[in-house]
Design an enzyme around this catalytic site. Structure first.
Site: not given
Ligand code: PAF
Length: 283
Positions: A41, A65
């Site tokens: 990140h 998700q």
């Molecule tokens: O890759 C992630 O951390 C997630 O899938 C995202 C893109 C932040 C969407 O919730």
């Protein structure tokens, strides 16, 4: 000491903060995350800082998700450490809505994508996943209105799906992929790596080794099928349950039969113990 980023948790506060950030027409980059931040990140944030005047990071563990049997409740939430890292990186804004702000009562819409979202990779094993990702990322784009959004290449299919969606829906944001950051032994950094037991952590780099070896054989002229079969065998021998190891077209994610039909990306997903890992390499 660096000044902490502005933290906003409601849409009116976000709008006010964006109006201030956007003064003097600064370009804005968004790094969407679910928190539990690691060096991967940080690399997205650093790329963002290089390319835009201001950088916003969203932290939202997106329930949409995760399937009911997945790790939504257990997903690591490390707010204090995340804030410290983003302060150190001099991020301008953190957008940290709660689930009621993102999905208020009566919420009934979904962004459904085809093409790379139906490539038969992650979508085959996590059929709910991309509907949740595209809906939340579409909302993040509408809320933050960034010029640029950065996504890690580790979630390679996600990157392709989001880039396609941004183009198809004229969202006015450029989607950029950033190289995978790896541990010293090759394991791709992931917030879920912390689930690995010491024993499984020791075996986990087998995934990247298999990808690298298969890519090397294909580059050297071997046929795809035997190179992938050997990779699959070495992943299974390391104790993984393999979901897929496939060669796909790096742009469309369509299946590919020979090197000449490339550019090729090799993609893998496999579970060790209870932890499912994904990874990929270019050929
Ligand atoms: O890759 C992630 O951390 C997630 O899938 C995202 C893109 C932040 C969407 O919730």
């Amino acid at each position: 000491m660096s000044r902490p980023p502005v933290i906003v948790r409601t849409l009116p506060a976000l709008r006010r903060a964006l109006d201030i950030l956007r003064t003097r027409n600064a370009s804005l980059a968004l790094v969407p995350t679910m928190g539990a931040l690691h060096d991967g990140h940080v690399s997205l944030v650093r790329q963002a800082k290089r390319r835009a005047g201001k950088v916003a990071v969203s932290i939202f563990v997106n329930p949409a998700q995760f399937a009911p049997n997945e790790d939504f409740a257990a997903y690591p939430r490390t707010w204090k450490a995340d804030l410290a890292r983003l302060t150190e990186e001099k991020v301008d804004l953190i957008w940290n809505p709660d689930a009621k702000t993102m999905y208020p009562a009566g919420f009934a819409s979904k962004i459904l994508t085809e093409g790379p979202a139906l490539a038969g990779l992650e979508d085959r094993f996590r059929p709910h996943f991309f509907g949740g990702v595209t809906t939340v990322v579409g909302k993040l784009f509408a809320q933050v209105r960034p010029d640029l959004a950065l996504f890690g290449e580790k979630d390679f299919q996600q990157l392709r799906v989001v880039a396609r969606m941004a183009r198809d829906l004229d969202l006015g944001v450029k989607v950029m992929g950033v190289q995978i950051v790896r541990e010293r032994d090759g394991l791709a950094m992931s917030s879920r790596n912390r689930y690995l037991s010491p024993e499984h952590r020791a075996s986990a780099p087998a995934l990247y080794r298999a990808l690298k070896e298969a890519a090397k054989r294909i580059r050297a002229g071997d046929k795809l099928a035997p190179a992938l079969a050997e990779g699959a065998a070495s992943i299974t021998a390391a104790g993984f349950k393999l979901d897929y190891l496939e060669a796909r077209h790096a742009e469309t994610l369509a299946p590919i039969a020979a090197r000449k039909d490339g550019p090729i990306r090799l993609l893998v997903a496999a579970t060790i113990g209870t932890t499912r890992l994904i990874d990929n390499v270019a050929v």
